[in-house]
Write a protein that holds these residues in place. Structure first.
Motif, PDB file in Angstrom:
ATOM      1  N   ALA A 216       0.795  -1.048  -0.191  1.00 39.22           N
ATOM      2  CA  ALA A 216      -0.035   0.090   0.135  1.00 39.22           C
ATOM      3  C   ALA A 216       0.753   1.266  -0.010  1.00 39.22           C
ATOM      4  N   ALA A 217       2.219   1.217   0.497  1.00 47.47           N
ATOM      5  CA  ALA A 217       2.953   2.351   0.539  1.00 47.47           C
ATOM      6  C   ALA A 217       3.818   2.116  -0.522  1.00 47.47           C
ATOM      7  N   ASP A 218       3.478   1.273  -1.408  1.00 47.40           N
ATOM      8  CA  ASP A 218       4.496   1.226  -2.740  1.00 47.40           C
ATOM      9  C   ASP A 218       5.897   0.824  -2.233  1.00 47.40           C
ATOM     10  N   LEU A 219       5.967  -0.092  -1.410  1.00 47.18           N
ATOM     11  CA  LEU A 219       7.468  -0.591  -0.863  1.00 47.18           C
ATOM     12  C   LEU A 219       7.237  -2.109  -0.750  1.00 47.18           C
ATOM     13  N   SER A 220       8.390  -3.050  -0.911  1.00 50.85           N
ATOM     14  CA  SER A 220       8.409  -4.207  -1.108  1.00 50.85           C
ATOM     15  C   SER A 220       9.860  -4.706  -0.248  1.00 50.85           C
ATOM     16  N   LEU A 221       9.832  -5.898   0.260  1.00 48.41           N
ATOM     17  CA  LEU A 221      11.209  -6.277   0.876  1.00 48.41           C
ATOM     18  C   LEU A 221      12.330  -6.290  -0.132  1.00 48.41           C
ATOM     19  N   GLU A 222      12.082  -6.549  -1.466  1.00 47.79           N
ATOM     20  CA  GLU A 222      13.156  -6.504  -2.455  1.00 47.79           C
ATOM     21  C   GLU A 222      13.615  -5.149  -2.577  1.00 47.79           C
ATOM     22  N   THR A 223      12.814  -4.214  -2.595  1.00 51.96           N
ATOM     23  CA  THR A 223      13.329  -2.719  -2.755  1.00 51.96           C
ATOM     24  C   THR A 223      13.997  -2.002  -1.652  1.00 51.96           C
ATOM     25  N   VAL A 224      13.548  -2.802  -0.498  1.00 48.90           N
ATOM     26  CA  VAL A 224      14.438  -2.113   0.738  1.00 48.90           C
ATOM     27  C   VAL A 224      15.745  -2.769   0.808  1.00 48.90           C
ATOM     28  N   GLY A 225      15.666  -4.399   0.461  1.00 52.91           N
ATOM     29  CA  GLY A 225      16.863  -4.965   0.667  1.00 52.91           C
ATOM     30  C   GLY A 225      17.928  -4.558  -0.390  1.00 52.91           C
ATOM     31  N   GLU A 226      17.436  -4.219  -1.766  1.00 52.92           N
ATOM     32  CA  GLU A 226      18.366  -3.515  -2.712  1.00 52.92           C
ATOM     33  C   GLU A 226      18.876  -2.036  -2.274  1.00 52.92           C
ATOM     34  N   SER A 227      17.870  -1.484  -1.671  1.00 50.90           N
ATOM     35  CA  SER A 227      18.373  -0.075  -0.996  1.00 50.90           C
ATOM     36  C   SER A 227      19.359  -0.227  -0.063  1.00 50.90           C
ATOM     37  N   TYR A 228      19.294  -1.131   0.813  1.00 49.67           N
ATOM     38  CA  TYR A 228      20.451  -1.593   1.952  1.00 49.67           C
ATOM     39  C   TYR A 228      21.681  -1.941   1.128  1.00 49.67           C
ATOM     40  N   LEU A 229      21.739  -2.696   0.148  1.00 51.00           N
ATOM     41  CA  LEU A 229      22.707  -3.260  -0.556  1.00 51.00           C
ATOM     42  C   LEU A 229      23.320  -2.015  -1.327  1.00 51.00           C
ATOM     43  N   LYS A 230      22.744  -1.477  -2.194  1.00 49.99           N
ATOM     44  CA  LYS A 230      23.028  -0.200  -2.729  1.00 49.99           C
ATOM     45  C   LYS A 230      23.816   1.071  -1.943  1.00 49.99           C
ATOM     46  N   HIS A 231      23.223   0.959  -0.749  1.00 48.34           N
ATOM     47  CA  HIS A 231      23.791   2.026   0.245  1.00 48.34           C
ATOM     48  C   HIS A 231      25.174   1.748   0.512  1.00 48.34           C
ATOM     49  N   LEU A 232      25.500   0.401   0.902  1.00 50.36           N
ATOM     50  CA  LEU A 232      26.788   0.028   1.583  1.00 50.36           C
ATOM     51  C   LEU A 232      27.744   0.015   0.309  1.00 50.36           C
ATOM     52  N   HIS A 233      27.360  -0.081  -1.066  1.00 49.59           N
ATOM     53  CA  HIS A 233      28.013   0.021  -2.206  1.00 49.59           C
ATOM     54  C   HIS A 233      28.614   1.436  -2.609  1.00 49.59           C
ATOM     55  N   GLN A 234      27.411   2.292  -2.117  1.00 49.34           N
ATOM     56  CA  GLN A 234      27.801   3.880  -2.269  1.00 49.34           C
ATOM     57  C   GLN A 234      28.802   4.488  -1.306  1.00 49.34           C
ATOM     58  N   ILE A 235      28.946   3.713  -0.231  1.00 47.18           N
ATOM     59  CA  ILE A 235      29.787   4.295   0.804  1.00 47.18           C
ATOM     60  C   ILE A 235      30.960   3.575   0.974  1.00 47.18           C
ATOM     61  N   GLY A 236      31.218   2.753  -0.026  1.00 44.28           N
ATOM     62  CA  GLY A 236      32.432   1.666  -0.067  1.00 44.28           C
ATOM     63  C   GLY A 236      32.352   0.727   0.906  1.00 44.28           C
ATOM     64  N   ASP A 237      31.671   0.380   1.505  1.00 47.33           N
ATOM     65  CA  ASP A 237      31.669  -0.349   2.633  1.00 47.33           C
ATOM     66  C   ASP A 237      31.531  -2.013   2.212  1.00 47.33           C
ATOM     67  N   HIS A 238      32.492  -2.564   1.553  1.00 50.96           N
ATOM     68  CA  HIS A 238      32.189  -3.643   0.445  1.00 50.96           C
ATOM     69  C   HIS A 238      32.376  -4.843   1.398  1.00 50.96           C
ATOM     70  N   SER A 239      33.117  -4.736   2.622  1.00 48.90           N
ATOM     71  CA  SER A 239      33.162  -5.862   3.529  1.00 48.90           C
ATOM     72  C   SER A 239      31.889  -6.160   3.952  1.00 48.90           C
ATOM     73  N   SER A 240      31.134  -5.354   4.611  1.00 42.12           N
ATOM     74  CA  SER A 240      29.893  -5.478   5.054  1.00 42.12           C
ATOM     75  C   SER A 240      28.836  -5.944   4.172  1.00 42.12           C
ATOM     76  N   LEU A 241      28.994  -5.380   2.879  1.00 43.73           N
ATOM     77  CA  LEU A 241      28.153  -5.809   1.845  1.00 43.73           C
ATOM     78  C   LEU A 241      28.344  -7.178   1.356  1.00 43.73           C
ATOM     79  N   ALA A 242      29.386  -7.587   1.498  1.00 43.71           N
ATOM     80  CA  ALA A 242      29.760  -9.239   1.122  1.00 43.71           C
ATOM     81  C   ALA A 242      28.978 -10.108   2.509  1.00 43.71           C
ATOM     82  N   GLU A 243      29.120  -9.543   3.627  1.00 48.47           N
ATOM     83  CA  GLU A 243      29.004 -10.153   4.781  1.00 48.47           C
ATOM     84  C   GLU A 243      27.257 -10.467   4.729  1.00 48.47           C
TER      85      GLU A 243
END
Length: 650
Positions: A216-243
């Motif tokens: 109803a709020a135009d959200l989904s688990l997949e979009t939230v998860g992808e946003s989380y992964l993209k955020h870590l990639h953008q800040i350069g925290d690839h170690s946490s991203l891999a974990e």
């Protein structure tokens, strides 16, 4: 001023048929506030406690029905609440903060209304934890007459109410303004947390929220998860991203309820696409070594080319990680030959100093996977790797090193281990008759000596034809312990040749070989020459005396006595030797007043005692012999005077 404000929460207020439960009383004074909790004692007609209050039963026994356990959850003083941005230094005109009221907000928090002059602040605090305020908001107003809090049944949301005076009216007209406040819905919390960079918390809230609320709020688990992964990639925290990669993809890939094989296949394909996408991100960022060990081998499983590309990326960038993966990944999920070629290419292109140990080990592992023993052996020999010795022995590749180049490479790697390796081979695989000519072709006499010395220690009979070669090698390279052992145990050499080789080595400055020459001279029978070496070259007085005792030759003792005339140490040693081997009188006659002989008095005394003892023994022996002789003469005389007896005939 201010006034007392009390707010009571009781489940029965909203449901007359509800059972009595925990109630809370929010008491607000201008200077402080308290939250008091009332827990029903739950006492039955017999006065026994039940339910959650069982642990308090003994304390509550005998109390009438309707009793409560009272406890103070939280106390907040005025000093704990202050307006942000205010100076730490207060002026005399400043007015202290005043509490106007408090009401529950959600299950674990409460809201307090604080006023200072004409500014109001709503403060959100925890009911149980004594900590700083969680959130607050300032409400600027003017001409305030009164304000307060009213809580909607259920405790959430709540209303802020204040009264404002109308200056345009001749008579004061009261106006009421309402501010509506409530807790955020799950989708709103997710969006707010992501805006604050709290993606981990946002994902946890999204996972617990109903799917319909998110949609109803135009959200989904997949979009939230992808946003989380993209955020870590953008800040350069690839170690946490891999974990978190596997967890996020597994938990946020639809469809979430696989009711059929078709939906399960769809979910697997979605996961495969997301994994490929993010692995490609790591590859472009030159960070594939961080994600490589996290890549799943099943559910989803990727194409052979995909796994091979990951390994090829690691060949140069991270050989250590590649080595770990090679030991875990099954060899059938990637092309061993393709990865091997790329590793060989990397080794050939790299300078000698740039060839890491990890890269070499990876290539060896790949050779082993492909069953390429010859390539493995050649690589180890070429790289002069110490692992070649264990590899040859473990795989019984002795015949594979039966060449000039192989033996040269083995000895250039480690001479001692190479000799040990060759000596452990069966004679049928590496006979000395085949190995010695190779050493002669190489021309390294030191390597030949090391090999023959090792073989001699293992089985001297196996190299009997080469004892004559080993003798001069011992003289040239040693060790002395090996040479003396060889001289004592071998019978396959000429004593004259041995003495000549020893003299030759001595003259060439490779050592004195005195001990070895003494042994050979004594074997030849030239004891005087051997004693001369002991006295003049080795200056081994105890050894010279032992040599004389062992051979028991009077000429050796005469030479020792003659040598002692100019050597006090030898004279002292002879005095200590005793009277059984040398005449003490001849030793005493040598002593001159200029000689400083330690413990001379004791030596002379011992000589006299030994002489007296010897004289006593001689006299006693003479008397015993005299008595025996007299007795035997008398028996003979009596026998001769008696009648002749005829010997009986047989």
């Amino acid at each position: 001023g201010g006034k007392l404000h009390v707010y009571w929460t009781d489940p029965s207020n909203f449901d007359p048929h509800a059972a009595a439960g925990t109630s809370k009383l929010y008491i607000t004074w201008p200077t402080s506030l308290k939250i008091v909790q009332f827990d029903p004692a739950d006492i039955d007609a017999r006065g026994q406690s039940r339910g959650e209050t069982q642990s308090r039963g003994n304390a509550l026994q005998g109390k009438p029905p309707g009793s409560y356990q009272v406890s103070v959850l939280r106390t907040v003083e005025r000093d704990e609440i202050s307006f942000s941005g205010t100076s730490a230094v207060r002026n005399e005109e400043d007015v202290d903060d005043v509490f106007l009221g408090a009401v529950p907000f959600g299950e674990e928090f409460f809201a307090a209304l604080v006023v200072r002059k004409l500014a109001f602040r709503l403060v959100l605090l925890s009911e149980k934890k004594k900590e700083a305020r969680i959130a607050s908001v300032t409400i600027p107003v003017t001409d305030v007459e009164d304000a307060g809090l009213v809580c909607i049944p259920g405790g959430d949301p709540f209303l802020v109410v204040w009264n404002r005076c109308d200056e345009n009216s001749a008579a004061i007209a009261r106006k009421e303004t309402l501010i509506y406040a409530r807790t955020l819905s799950a989708p709103e919390r997710v969006q707010w947390m992501m805006s604050q960079g709290r993606y981990s918390d946002a994902l946890a809230v999204a996972q617990a929220a109903p799917r319909g609320a998110l949609r109803a709020a135009d959200l989904s688990l997949e979009t939230v998860g992808e946003s989380y992964l993209k955020h870590l990639h953008q800040i350069g925290d690839h170690s946490s991203l891999a974990e978190i990669m596997k967890t996020v993809i597994d938990n946020t890939t639809p469809p979430f309820h696989a009711l059929s094989s078709k939906s399960e296949a769809e979910r697997g394909e979605n996961k495969r696409k997301r994994w490929k996408q993010w692995v490609e991100v790591f590859r472009k960022s030159k960070k594939v070594h961080l994600i490589a060990e996290k890549i799943p081998l099943s559910n989803p499983k990727f194409e052979t080319e995909f796994y091979g590309e990951v390994l090829i990326d690691l060949v140069r960038s991270s050989p250590e990680v590649m080595g770990k993966i090679l030991k875990v990944w099954p060899s059938d999920i990637y092309s061993v030959s393709t990865v091997t070629r790329e590793t060989e290419k990397a080794m050939a292109e790299a300078a000698d100093g740039a060839k890491s140990q990890g890269m070499q080990e990876n290539l060896l592992f790949l050779y082993a996977l492909g069953g390429r023993r010859d390539e493995t052996l050649n690589f180890l020999l070429k790289e002069r790797s110490p692992k070649v010795f264990d590899y040859v022995e473990d795989n019984q590749l002795y015949e594979a090193v039966r060449s000039e180049s192989s033996i040269r490479q083995l000895y250039e790697t480690d001479q001692s281990r190479a000799s040990t390796l060759l000596s452990r081979a069966e004679l049928s695989q590496l006979p000395p008759e085949a190995v010695v000519p190779i050493f002669e072709q190489i021309g390294e006499r030191r390597w030949l000596h090391s090999y023959l010395h090792t073989m001699f220690r293992k089985d001297r009979n196996a190299i009997v034809p080469y004892h004559k070669i080993l003798l001069p090698l011992y003289c040239e390279f040693g060790p002395s312990s090996g040479l003396i052992s060889f001289l004592k145990t071998s019978v396959s050499y000429s004593l004259d040749q041995a003495l000549a080789e020893l003299e030759k080595a001595k003259d060439s400055g490779k050592g004195s070989f005195a001990k070895e020459r003494v042994f050979v001279l004594s074997r030849i029978g030239d004891w005087n020459a051997a004693l001369k070496v002991l006295l003049h070259e080795m200056h081994d007085i105890p050894g010279a005396i032992d040599f004389a005792k062992k051979n028991n030759d009077p000429e050796l003792w005469d030479r020792l006595i003659e040598f002692s005339k100019s050597d006090v140490e030898t004279l002292t040693a002879l005095l200590e030797c005793g009277t059984g081997f040398v005449d003490p009188i001849s030793l005493v006659e040598i002593i001159t007043p200029e000689m400083e002989i330690p413990d001379l008095r004791d030596h002379i005394h011992r000589i006299l005692v030994d002489a007296a003892l010897e004289r006593s023994l001689r006299e006693g022996t003479a008397r015993a012999l005299d008595q025996d002789a007299r007795s035997m003469v008398l028996e003979l005389e009596a026998e001769m005077r008696g009648p002749l007896r005829q010997k009986p005939s047989i």
